[in-house]
Enzyme design. Sequence first.
Site, short mmCIF file in Angstrom:
data_model
loop_
_atom_site.label_atom_id
_atom_site.label_comp_id
_atom_site.label_asym_id
_atom_site.label_seq_id
_atom_site.Cartn_x
_atom_site.Cartn_y
_atom_site.Cartn_z
N CYS A 107 -6.71 4.22 -1.49
CA CYS A 107 -6.12 5.48 -1.95
C CYS A 107 -5.02 5.93 -0.99
CB CYS A 107 -7.20 6.56 -2.06
SG CYS A 107 -8.55 6.19 -3.21
N CYS B 80 -10.79 6.48 1.53
CA CYS B 80 -10.52 5.14 0.98
C CYS B 80 -9.13 4.66 1.41
CB CYS B 80 -10.63 5.18 -0.53
SG CYS B 80 -10.05 3.67 -1.34
#
Length: 461
Positions: free
Chosen positions: A384, A381
Amino acid sequence: MAFAASSSAITGSIFSFFSQELKAPQFGSFRPLDRTLVTSAAADSTGGRSLVKPVYAEPKRSDSIVPLAATVTTPEVAENVIEPEDYKKLAQDLEDGSPLAIIDKALEKFGNDIAIAFSGAEDVVLIEYAKLTGRPFRVFSLDTGRLNPETYKFFDTVEKHYGIRIEYMFPDAVEVQGLVRSKGLFSFYEDGHQECCRVRKVRPLRRALKGLRAWITGQRKDQSPGTRSEIPVVQVDPSFEGMDGGMGSLVKWNPLANVAGNDIWNFVRAMNVPFNTLHSQGYVSIGCEPCTRPVLPGQHEREGRWWWEDAMAKECGLHKGNIKQEAEPQNGNSNGNGNTAVADIFSTEHVVNLTRTGIENLARLDNRKEAWLVVLYAPWCRFCQAMEGSYVELAEKLAGSGVKVGKFRADGEQKAFAESELQLGSFPTILFFPKHAARPVKYTSGKRDVDSFMAFVNALR
């Protein structure tokens, strides 16, 4: 002049992108590029033959797109018979080319049968590059009916600045009426944005592209996690059809594919290119008003779009061919595209790696010896990844303070558990487990800088 957070540290110069075409880096001048025609064997993005046959004479216009509206039309000339193009090879040849060279080649090959897709965001640089080529060009945009007022004002500014008329495409009124009457004005917050985008954006785009043989987009590889990291500078469009009909009948040009976001803004400043005033308010990726918000510290630029949904869904359907698979990647095996091993993140001695059993035990306790801060994440991600530095720094500051910092990988087979038991809505999700309370407290702010994290922890411990 204030810019969005992700674009504030502007360094270098974008003129290096087209230095090969310029003998001297003067701002207001350029040497016309070589107009030599390039032809070769035809192939689509997988190596097969393309049905697209670029033309240089103005053809009979299709009724599926509004009348020509940018600059002057291409002069009528005798039609040239040329070989279909091998676009996979052309993409390789142009991989290191500047945006100016790529757009010049696109306009040279397709003349009046190509148009720039303009969204009202920083892809205005496509129009500036097209102007620099000295060739006629067309611009179209999708008016969804739900854009910010600043975006509509920007459209007017762009038209006046470049002396063009943007070709606006609108959604079908009956379709919009049916959606709103049956599901309300804000159904996308409850069941996802895809249906609304399909009515307001995808279908109008499909109509527009049926009147073209090629289109130019502002896609960049660094824009969206899991969907745009491998886009070529030119390709046979994998999703839409062009004027001649059938798959393979439309060519898609992505001249900014290899350009970083900061370099886009270098170019905007150097060339005095007009820009949407929303950028000065923290907006980076700009779409419809209900589905777009400013990007906060520590966030990736695409996180301002459809923020209530998972990171893998950050496409509206205009570039759905970028998505290689719909399924989530399995733990430890793949990235957002599901095809390449990806390194773990938040890897430091101060961040405890929790297993499924570990976080289940932590969640069951109602009288913990220490408070815990835990991030639910997926290493593929981009959002993230963008907050990794802040989270690691936070863990170092909290070391020995009585607050443990941990991480739990919540994608793949663990996602259903995390959604039902750990309040996972999208990646990343951050939870604080107090010492003397059973239920964890979810961090709801979009700010992901160290000071914001510390304020959250200090308010609860």
